[in-house]
Every structure is written in structure tokens, then in C-alpha cells.
Scaffold this motif. Structure first.
Motif, PDB file in Angstrom:
ATOM      1  N   ARG A 196      -8.154  11.694  15.944  1.00 28.67           N
ATOM      2  CA  ARG A 196      -8.876  12.346  14.616  1.00 28.67           C
ATOM      3  C   ARG A 196      -9.696  11.444  13.984  1.00 28.67           C
ATOM      4  NH1 ARG A 196      -7.770  17.025  12.663  1.00 28.67           N
ATOM      5  NH2 ARG A 196      -5.805  16.880  13.747  1.00 28.67           N
ATOM      6  N   TYR A 197      -9.360   9.971  14.225  1.00 28.24           N
ATOM      7  CA  TYR A 197     -10.176   9.045  13.572  1.00 28.24           C
ATOM      8  C   TYR A 197     -11.034   8.239  14.753  1.00 28.24           C
ATOM      9  CZ  TYR A 197      -6.472  10.163  10.501  1.00 28.24           C
ATOM     10  OH  TYR A 197      -5.467  10.832   9.370  1.00 28.24           O
ATOM     11  N   PRO A 198     -11.830   7.357  14.255  1.00 26.56           N
ATOM     12  CA  PRO A 198     -12.823   6.720  15.152  1.00 26.56           C
ATOM     13  C   PRO A 198     -11.965   5.883  16.049  1.00 26.56           C
ATOM     14  CG  PRO A 198     -13.790   6.704  13.156  1.00 26.56           C
ATOM     15  CD  PRO A 198     -12.540   7.117  12.891  1.00 26.56           C
ATOM     16  N   GLN A 209       0.762  -1.315  -0.088  1.00 28.22           N
ATOM     17  CA  GLN A 209      -0.034   0.033   0.101  1.00 28.22           C
ATOM     18  C   GLN A 209       0.865   1.234  -0.142  1.00 28.22           C
ATOM     19  OE1 GLN A 209      -2.031  -0.380   3.733  1.00 28.22           O
ATOM     20  NE2 GLN A 209      -0.589   0.748   4.846  1.00 28.22           N
ATOM     21  N   GLU A 210       0.126   2.445  -0.320  1.00 24.93           N
ATOM     22  CA  GLU A 210       0.932   3.773  -0.075  1.00 24.93           C
ATOM     23  C   GLU A 210       1.408   3.805   1.153  1.00 24.93           C
ATOM     24  OE1 GLU A 210      -0.678   6.877  -2.069  1.00 24.93           O
ATOM     25  OE2 GLU A 210      -1.549   5.848  -3.845  1.00 24.93           O
ATOM     26  N   GLN A 211       2.431   4.607   1.327  1.00 27.55           N
ATOM     27  CA  GLN A 211       2.813   5.198   2.667  1.00 27.55           C
ATOM     28  C   GLN A 211       1.791   5.819   3.540  1.00 27.55           C
ATOM     29  OE1 GLN A 211       5.749   8.289   3.155  1.00 27.55           O
ATOM     30  NE2 GLN A 211       7.042   6.890   3.989  1.00 27.55           N
ATOM     31  N   THR A 212       1.713   5.372   4.853  1.00 25.93           N
ATOM     32  CA  THR A 212       0.710   6.099   5.808  1.00 25.93           C
ATOM     33  C   THR A 212       1.588   6.759   6.667  1.00 25.93           C
ATOM     34  OG1 THR A 212      -0.743   4.056   5.608  1.00 25.93           O
ATOM     35  CG2 THR A 212      -1.017   5.643   7.459  1.00 25.93           C
ATOM     36  N   GLN A 213       1.149   8.152   7.004  1.00 29.35           N
ATOM     37  CA  GLN A 213       1.841   9.163   7.799  1.00 29.35           C
ATOM     38  C   GLN A 213       0.852   9.474   8.903  1.00 29.35           C
ATOM     39  OE1 GLN A 213       3.846  12.344   6.541  1.00 29.35           O
ATOM     40  NE2 GLN A 213       5.201  11.248   5.167  1.00 29.35           N
ATOM     41  N   ILE A 214       1.191   9.554  10.181  1.00 25.20           N
ATOM     42  CA  ILE A 214       0.292   9.831  11.327  1.00 25.20           C
ATOM     43  C   ILE A 214       1.175  10.831  12.257  1.00 25.20           C
ATOM     44  CG2 ILE A 214       0.972   7.905  12.556  1.00 25.20           C
ATOM     45  CD1 ILE A 214      -2.020   7.944  13.352  1.00 25.20           C
ATOM     46  N   PRO A 235      -7.596   5.980   7.932  1.00 32.29           N
ATOM     47  CA  PRO A 235      -8.403   5.925   6.738  1.00 32.29           C
ATOM     48  C   PRO A 235      -7.984   5.118   5.629  1.00 32.29           C
ATOM     49  CG  PRO A 235      -7.622   8.380   7.298  1.00 32.29           C
ATOM     50  CD  PRO A 235      -7.003   7.343   8.305  1.00 32.29           C
ATOM     51  N   THR A 236      -6.798   4.368   5.909  1.00 34.32           N
ATOM     52  CA  THR A 236      -6.280   3.581   4.885  1.00 34.32           C
ATOM     53  C   THR A 236      -6.993   2.080   5.131  1.00 34.32           C
ATOM     54  OG1 THR A 236      -4.382   3.179   6.221  1.00 34.32           O
ATOM     55  CG2 THR A 236      -4.261   4.578   4.454  1.00 34.32           C
ATOM     56  N   GLY A 237      -7.464   1.929   6.302  1.00 33.49           N
ATOM     57  CA  GLY A 237      -8.177   0.833   6.939  1.00 33.49           C
ATOM     58  C   GLY A 237      -7.232  -0.089   7.891  1.00 33.49           C
ATOM     59  N   GLN A 238      -6.014   0.615   7.910  1.00 36.01           N
ATOM     60  CA  GLN A 238      -5.037   0.089   8.908  1.00 36.01           C
ATOM     61  C   GLN A 238      -5.370   0.369  10.369  1.00 36.01           C
ATOM     62  OE1 GLN A 238      -0.962   1.285   8.335  1.00 36.01           O
ATOM     63  NE2 GLN A 238       0.029  -0.411   9.429  1.00 36.01           N
TER      64      GLN A 238
END
Length: 269
Positions: free
Chosen positions: A122-124, A31-36, A152-155
Motif C-alpha cells: 500500500r506504501y511506496p 512515537q505513537e504505535q504503528t500497525q500494519i 506513513p510514520t516515516g519508519q
């Protein structure tokens, strides 16, 4: 080959080349890189040190909003206490002021209300849990808060927040061992943040360093006091062996809102 054809092929080549990092990332990670962005902040019950009898929740909320944080570990949070307002639930109020979800858990009863730690996201928040940590009679009970957050990516990420004992280094070290025992075998990526009341090289931080990576390794800027800080006790950790990269680590120089400087890190995987 005409000049036009050459330029057309060159354009196509450069376009394909620009996508190679994304392609290789997807091949490697799926998957594309996830940033947090993660913030650790001891808010001192929203009492500015320069104004001993005041409460300024909007100032704390401003720091959180301006940081752009996705996950926030808060310590020293009041809920319906005499000093902060019998009708004020600070974690809920900060969630409303920042547009985030929240989870609060009491450490102690205080002034007719509650005092403890909180998580903002910020996310559920899919699940939440409080884990009591080792303590001794006469010391303040401490806990580890856990929140499973869906990105948001599902991760999914397990976000852990804590505030360890300050009175006895042995108790603090035992609490750190409680944390590693709970989190070291988690299948999800773990982010751990808070006020650890321990400095690099202490038994507590060495215990955590044995299982997690700090967002500041070689140099961790001091986080207290807010004026001329000289001690580092607020940290953000993350799972080892989870293909995580630290993009940014910063101690925000905000000297009004609390007696601790907030710690911000951006993680990517």
C-alpha cells in the motif's frame, strides 16, 4: 467546593487519564504505535480449483482488498503465460485492481512467459531485490524477494516474501538457512511471509523460529487444502527484539479463489 467545580475537576482528571497510554507509549517508543496488516497468499496463478481451466484475477483482488492488507506476499504468479493470458501481467493487474504498488520477480520461464513471486504494498517501495536460494539440479529454482517499504510514520520496514521447495525437506531446510543468514542481522524491522512448504516442527520452520517470531505460535490454523484443511505451510514471521506485538492472526476461510487459504496478521510496534 461546589458541585460544578467538582465535576469540572473530575472531567479534567478523566481527560488527562485517557491520554496516559499515548504519553507513556511516546515516552517509551518515541512515537505513537504503528500497525500494519500483512497477507500471505499462494494464489495458484488465479485459477480457482473448482474451475480448472479458468482464471479469475478479480476474485484474488477481492480477497486482498477485503483483508485490508498493507503488505502482501504472493506466490505462484503468472506473467504473460499461455494458461493465464499472453497479455496479462498478473502482479501488475492485481496492483491496479487493489490500488497498490508491486514488485514481481521470475522464478522460472513458463509457457512463453514467466512464473514467480510478487509483493504488493500500500506504501511506496523504495528498494527491491531478488535473492536466489539453494537448489539442486532438477528442482524448481526458488528465491527470496525483498522490498524496503516506507510507512506513513516515516519508519521503514523490510518486507520479505518467499516460496520454498516442496520436493525435498533437506532443500527446504537449506533455503530456510539461506533466509536466516540474509535477514538475521538486518537493522530494520523484518516481516517475512509466504508459502514455506514446511510444517511447524520441521527443520525449515525450526530454523526460521530460531531467528524470527511467528504470528501464530501456540496454534497455527491449517492453510491447505481449502476444503477441510489439515496442513499448515503458509506463515508470517517478524523480527525478534523489535518491540513488535501481534494484534491479530487469522486464516481467511476463502475457498473459491485459490488452492491455499490466505493468512492475515496485524502487527504493531
Amino acid at each position: 467546593m461546589t458541585r460544578f467545580s467538582f465535576l469540572r475537576y473530575l472531567f479534567v482528571f478523566l481527560l488527562l487519564f485517557s491520554f496516559l497510554p499515548v504519553v507513556f507509549s511516546q515516552l517509551l517508543y518515541g512515537q505513537e504505535q504503528t500497525q500494519i496488516r500483512v497477507l500471505a497468499y499462494n494464489i495458484h496463478h488465479a485459477n480457482p480449483p473448482s474451475l480448472p481451466d479458468s482464471i479469475d484475477l478479480p476474485a484474488i483482488a477481492r480477497v486482498i482488498r477485503e483483508s485490508g492488507a498493507d503488505l502482501v506476499a504472493l506466490q505462484e504468479v503468472d506473467v504473460r503465460t499461455s494458461r493465464s493470458g499472453k497479455s496479462v501481467h498478473q502482479a501488475e493487474a492485481l496492483a491496479e485492481l487493489t490500488g497498490m504498488y508491486f514488485y514481481f520477480s521470475r522464478s522460472i520461464s513458463f509457457q512463453g512467459g514467466e512464473y514467480g513471486n510478487a509483493i504488493l504494498s500500500r506504501y511506496p517501495i523504495e528498494t527491491s531485490e531478488k535473492i536466489p536460494l539453494s537448489t539442486e539440479e532438477g528442482t524448481e529454482p526458488r528465491a527470496l524477494l525483498l522490498a524496503t517499504v516506507a510507512l506513513p510514520t516515516g519508519q521503514k520496514v523490510l518486507f520479505a516474501a518467499t516460496h520454498l521447495d516442496f520436493s525435498n525437506p533437506e532443500i527446504t531446510a537449506r533455503q530456510a538457512r539461506d533466509i536466516t543468514g540474509k535477514l538475521k542481522n538486518q537493522p530494520m524491522p523484518v516481516i517475512l511471509a509466504g508459502d514455506f512448504n514446511a510444517t511447524p516442527g520441521s527443520r525449515a520452520i525450526n530454523e526460521l523460529d530460531g531467528y524470527f517470531q511467528r504470528t501464530c505460535v501456540e496454534s497455527c490454523p491449517p492453510t491447505i487444502p481449502v476444503i477441510n484443511p489439515d496442513k499448515t505451510i503458509d506463515f508470517i514471521f517478524y523480527s525478534r527484539n523489535k518491540t513488535v506485538e501481534v494484534i491479530h492472526h487469522e486464516v481467511i476461510q476463502e475457498t473459491y479463489a485459490s488452492d491455499h487459504l490466505p493468512v492475515l496478521a496485524t502487527l504493531a510496534w
